[in-house]
Design a protein around this motif. Structure first.
Motif, PDB file in Angstrom:
ATOM      1  N   ARG A 120      21.261  -6.528  40.465  1.00 28.29           N
ATOM      2  CA  ARG A 120      20.608  -5.223  40.340  1.00 28.29           C
ATOM      3  C   ARG A 120      19.410  -5.357  39.419  1.00 28.29           C
ATOM      4  NH1 ARG A 120      24.486  -1.108  41.249  1.00 28.29           N
ATOM      5  NH2 ARG A 120      26.472  -2.037  41.721  1.00 28.29           N
ATOM      6  N   GLN A 121      18.479  -4.462  39.580  1.00 33.28           N
ATOM      7  CA  GLN A 121      17.314  -4.433  38.700  1.00 33.28           C
ATOM      8  C   GLN A 121      17.732  -4.034  37.288  1.00 33.28           C
ATOM      9  OE1 GLN A 121      14.622  -5.553  39.854  1.00 33.28           O
ATOM     10  NE2 GLN A 121      12.988  -4.915  38.536  1.00 33.28           N
ATOM     11  N   ASP A 122      18.446  -2.932  37.174  1.00 37.05           N
ATOM     12  CA  ASP A 122      18.959  -2.434  35.894  1.00 37.05           C
ATOM     13  C   ASP A 122      20.418  -2.068  36.089  1.00 37.05           C
ATOM     14  OD1 ASP A 122      16.412  -2.570  34.724  1.00 37.05           O
ATOM     15  OD2 ASP A 122      15.884  -0.584  35.492  1.00 37.05           O
ATOM     16  N   ARG A 123      21.055  -1.656  35.005  1.00 40.96           N
ATOM     17  CA  ARG A 123      22.457  -1.242  35.110  1.00 40.96           C
ATOM     18  C   ARG A 123      22.666  -0.091  36.066  1.00 40.96           C
ATOM     19  NH1 ARG A 123      26.554  -2.142  30.284  1.00 40.96           N
ATOM     20  NH2 ARG A 123      26.142  -4.328  30.336  1.00 40.96           N
ATOM     21  N   GLY A 124      21.829   0.902  36.037  1.00 35.93           N
ATOM     22  CA  GLY A 124      22.004   2.071  36.884  1.00 35.93           C
ATOM     23  C   GLY A 124      21.340   1.953  38.238  1.00 35.93           C
ATOM     24  N   ALA A 125      20.615   0.891  38.475  1.00 36.54           N
ATOM     25  CA  ALA A 125      19.861   0.736  39.725  1.00 36.54           C
ATOM     26  C   ALA A 125      20.785   0.349  40.878  1.00 36.54           C
ATOM     27  CB  ALA A 125      18.784  -0.327  39.551  1.00 36.54           C
ATOM     28  N   ALA A 126      20.275   0.531  42.065  1.00 34.81           N
ATOM     29  CA  ALA A 126      21.021   0.161  43.266  1.00 34.81           C
ATOM     30  C   ALA A 126      21.057  -1.367  43.409  1.00 34.81           C
ATOM     31  CB  ALA A 126      20.356   0.779  44.492  1.00 34.81           C
ATOM     32  N   PRO A 127      22.102  -1.904  44.025  1.00 33.29           N
ATOM     33  CA  PRO A 127      22.151  -3.349  44.261  1.00 33.29           C
ATOM     34  C   PRO A 127      21.080  -3.782  45.257  1.00 33.29           C
ATOM     35  CG  PRO A 127      24.073  -2.249  45.209  1.00 33.29           C
ATOM     36  CD  PRO A 127      23.286  -1.209  44.494  1.00 33.29           C
ATOM     37  N   ILE A 128      20.844  -5.082  45.335  1.00 30.50           N
ATOM     38  CA  ILE A 128      19.751  -5.579  46.173  1.00 30.50           C
ATOM     39  C   ILE A 128      20.052  -5.469  47.664  1.00 30.50           C
ATOM     40  CG2 ILE A 128      18.859  -7.114  44.401  1.00 30.50           C
ATOM     41  CD1 ILE A 128      20.147  -9.459  45.892  1.00 30.50           C
TER      42      ILE A 128
END
Length: 161
Positions: A120-128
């Motif tokens: 993921r980009q960040d903890r709260g971001a969506a997975p790739i």
């Protein structure tokens, strides 16, 4: 008979034997095998940041990169060593290696799912996602070819590898 053990590279044979019967090995043997696999993980970790930067514009710390490539190293390295050993010796026969190729296919799919949801980009971001997870998994499989050749060269220098 374990089909992965048939004419296996010594590292694959030791890896399977260590997983199935850890009590039959000394602590030194186990630590040496672990050191080989953890040290070779640096080869996989070297290629992953380039791919993630190119494909997903994703930056990982060196520690994150090392930890994310560890499953690929532990699963791809022993299998690719056996496959490359056969290819180099011109002894590859599908009737003997179909199970190994199936294992590589299954491992690549498992790693695809792992990378698709873990990165993921960040903890709260969506997975790739699955498409990028497949790209990461297959890229690490591709990196396994030169890495396995290097490990085979080390095996030529020292028989434990």
């Amino acid at each position: 008979m374990n089909p992965l053990d048939f004419k296996a590279h010594p590292l694959l044979h030791r890896w399977i034997d260590f997983v199935l019967a850890p009590g039959a090995h000394s602590v030194t043997e186990g630590l040496l095998l672990l050191a080989i696999l953890l040290g070779s993980n640096l080869l996989w970790a070297a290629g992953l940041p380039w791919l993630l930067r190119k494909a997903e514009n994703l930056e990982l710390t060196p520690v994150q990169t090392y930890l994310y490539t560890l499953p690929a190293t532990l699963l791809y390295a022993p299998l690719m060593l056996t496959l490359m050993q056969d290819v180099i010796a011109h002894a590859f026969e599908l009737r003997h290696r179909w199970f190994l190729l199936f294992a590589l296919l299954a491992v690549s799919q498992i790693l695809t799912a792992f990378y698709a949801f873990a990165l993921r980009q960040d903890r709260g971001a969506a997975p790739i996602g699955l498409e990028s997870g497949l790209a990461v998994s297959l890229f690490l499989l591709l990196v396994s070819i030169p890495a396995s050749l290097l490990l085979m060269g080390l095996h030529a220098l020292h028989p434990f590898f």
